[in-house]
Design a protein around this motif. Structure first.
Motif, PDB file in Angstrom:
ATOM      1  N   GLY A   2      88.127  68.477  12.525  1.00 32.20           N
ATOM      2  CA  GLY A   2      88.092  67.170  11.874  1.00 32.20           C
ATOM      3  C   GLY A   2      88.683  67.219  10.477  1.00 32.20           C
ATOM      4  N   ILE A   3      88.316  68.244   9.711  1.00 33.24           N
ATOM      5  CA  ILE A   3      88.874  68.393   8.368  1.00 33.24           C
ATOM      6  C   ILE A   3      90.359  68.710   8.442  1.00 33.24           C
ATOM      7  N   PHE A   4      90.735  69.588   9.376  1.00 32.10           N
ATOM      8  CA  PHE A   4      92.151  69.941   9.473  1.00 32.10           C
ATOM      9  C   PHE A   4      93.001  68.721   9.822  1.00 32.10           C
ATOM     10  N   GLU A   5      92.498  67.868  10.684  1.00 32.04           N
ATOM     11  CA  GLU A   5      93.264  66.667  11.031  1.00 32.04           C
ATOM     12  C   GLU A   5      93.526  65.820   9.791  1.00 32.04           C
ATOM     13  N   ARG A   6      92.539  65.716   8.911  1.00 38.30           N
ATOM     14  CA  ARG A   6      92.725  64.945   7.681  1.00 38.30           C
ATOM     15  C   ARG A   6      93.737  65.627   6.759  1.00 38.30           C
ATOM     16  N   ILE A   7      93.711  66.957   6.695  1.00 39.93           N
ATOM     17  CA  ILE A   7      94.707  67.681   5.897  1.00 39.93           C
ATOM     18  C   ILE A   7      96.106  67.417   6.468  1.00 39.93           C
ATOM     19  N   GLN A   8      96.217  67.423   7.775  1.00 43.35           N
ATOM     20  CA  GLN A   8      97.523  67.197   8.408  1.00 43.35           C
ATOM     21  C   GLN A   8      98.062  65.797   8.126  1.00 43.35           C
ATOM     22  N   ARG A   9      97.175  64.834   7.993  1.00 44.66           N
ATOM     23  CA  ARG A   9      97.630  63.476   7.662  1.00 44.66           C
ATOM     24  C   ARG A   9      98.312  63.458   6.298  1.00 44.66           C
ATOM     25  N   GLU A  10      97.784  64.266   5.371  1.00 40.58           N
ATOM     26  CA  GLU A  10      98.357  64.336   4.022  1.00 40.58           C
ATOM     27  C   GLU A  10      99.568  65.265   3.964  1.00 40.58           C
ATOM     28  N   ILE A  11      99.570  66.293   4.792  1.00 38.29           N
ATOM     29  CA  ILE A  11     100.675  67.266   4.844  1.00 38.29           C
ATOM     30  C   ILE A  11     101.186  67.279   6.291  1.00 38.29           C
ATOM     31  N   PRO A  12     101.989  66.288   6.688  1.00 39.55           N
ATOM     32  CA  PRO A  12     102.342  66.116   8.104  1.00 39.55           C
ATOM     33  C   PRO A  12     103.062  67.305   8.736  1.00 39.55           C
ATOM     34  N   ASP A  13     103.787  68.079   7.933  1.00 45.34           N
ATOM     35  CA  ASP A  13     104.537  69.201   8.512  1.00 45.34           C
ATOM     36  C   ASP A  13     103.790  70.527   8.379  1.00 45.34           C
ATOM     37  N   ILE A  14     102.480  70.479   8.244  1.00 44.92           N
ATOM     38  CA  ILE A  14     101.708  71.696   8.011  1.00 44.92           C
ATOM     39  C   ILE A  14     101.860  72.703   9.155  1.00 44.92           C
TER      40      ILE A  14
END
Length: 301
Positions: A23-35
């Motif tokens: 859940g947290i990683f998904e939110r990080i990915q929203r901010e950093i889409p190419d993670i």
């Protein structure tokens, strides 16, 4: 020209608490889409292996989050038995769900990203026990292992699930696979230096556990079956090796290491389906501002 960084993401073990990590990683990915595109290596132990292998295969965060839905979690942890005389659950339903995500014959070498997945081989009549770090790093002896088998081997938690092909949960020696991933990145096949590594480590939540009883007279039974926490010798093993990984990962990488692991205010078991809504709510409310700032400063493309 400046050498690009070697970027690593790791996911801890922790059963259904993996809902918090993804859940947290998904939110990080929203901010950093190419993670994921800019990540070189994914590590995961136990429930974290399901997340790491899924991301390496190209499964979306949303699909991985479905693994932790109340419906699927209750299906995995159904048909409970007394754990004193046999595993608490069978692992058939878990394997069925994994086969709905990964093709049966998919091998580690077929994945789009490098992975490191800890498990522990308990031996047989002809071979002794040993830790195994399944990986697809160049020249790996385990690159032909099937992804489903690796996930099942890494998540075969003693007491909860049966052994799988003579393997038990990788959390026995590497609940947090970060240190293992650093060592593999430094090895001759990849040859990366700590200066060029970046590591984002996602935990499954922690609370300040301790054994409040007087343990001076404890024997084998007490260390195994005493409550608060449940199965204290297992809890100490899992949290102890996880803490070691964090201490040494931090020492090796210093500011190039970032640990995301929210404090939880209750003791949540690996199979605690009733805690899922709490974990999901926490994953949505946890402050990720600092980790996003770190990513933007450190995570070179």
């Amino acid at each position: 020209m400046e050498e690009s960084t070697f970027n690593i993401i790791t996911f801890d073990g922790g059963g259904l608490r993996g809902a918090l990590s993804i859940g947290i990683f998904e939110r990080i990915q929203r901010e950093i889409p190419d993670i994921i595109r800019t990540t070189n290596l994914l590590g995961g132990t136990s429930t974290g292996s399901l997340i790491a292998l899924g991301l390496a295969y190209g499964v979306s965060c949303n699909e991985i989050k479905e693994l932790y839905s109340i419906e699927k979690s209750k299906y995995i942890f159904s048909k409970s038995y007394s754990e004193v005389l046999r595993p608490k659950y069978n692992n058939d339903n878990l394997k069925e769900i994994l086969l709905s995500i990964f093709p049966e014959d998919l091998k580690l070498k077929d994945l789009g990203k490098l992975v490191v997945i800890p498990s522990f081989y308990i031996g047989s009549e002809t071979s002794s026990w040993k830790p195994i770090f399944y990986n697809n790093i160049p020249n790996s002896s385990t690159e032909n292992a099937r992804v489903v088998d690796v996930a099942m081997s890494s998540s075969a938690a003693p007491v909860f699930f049966p052994t799988y092909k003579n393997h038990v949960d990788g959390g026995i020696m590497a609940t947090d696979p970060s240190l293992a991933c650093i060592v593999y990145a430094m090895g001759k096949e990849l040859g990366k230096s700590c200066d060029n590594m970046r590591l984002l480590s996602l935990g499954t939540g922690y609370n300040s556990n301790s054994i409040k009883q007087d343990t001076t007279s404890w024997g084998a039974v007490d260390w195994i079956v005493s409550k608060n926490p449940d199965f204290p010798i297992i809890s100490i093993t899992l949290e102890g090796n996880s803490g070691m990984s964090q201490i040494f990962s931090q020492k090796l990488l210093e500011d190039n290491y970032n640990r995301v692991n929210p404090r939880i205010d209750r003791d949540i078991g690996l199979d605690d389906c009733d805690a899922l809504n709490y974990l999901i709510d926490m994953s949505e409310s946890y402050d990720i501002e600092d980790v996003i700032k770190w990513m933007k400063e450190k995570w070179n493309k």
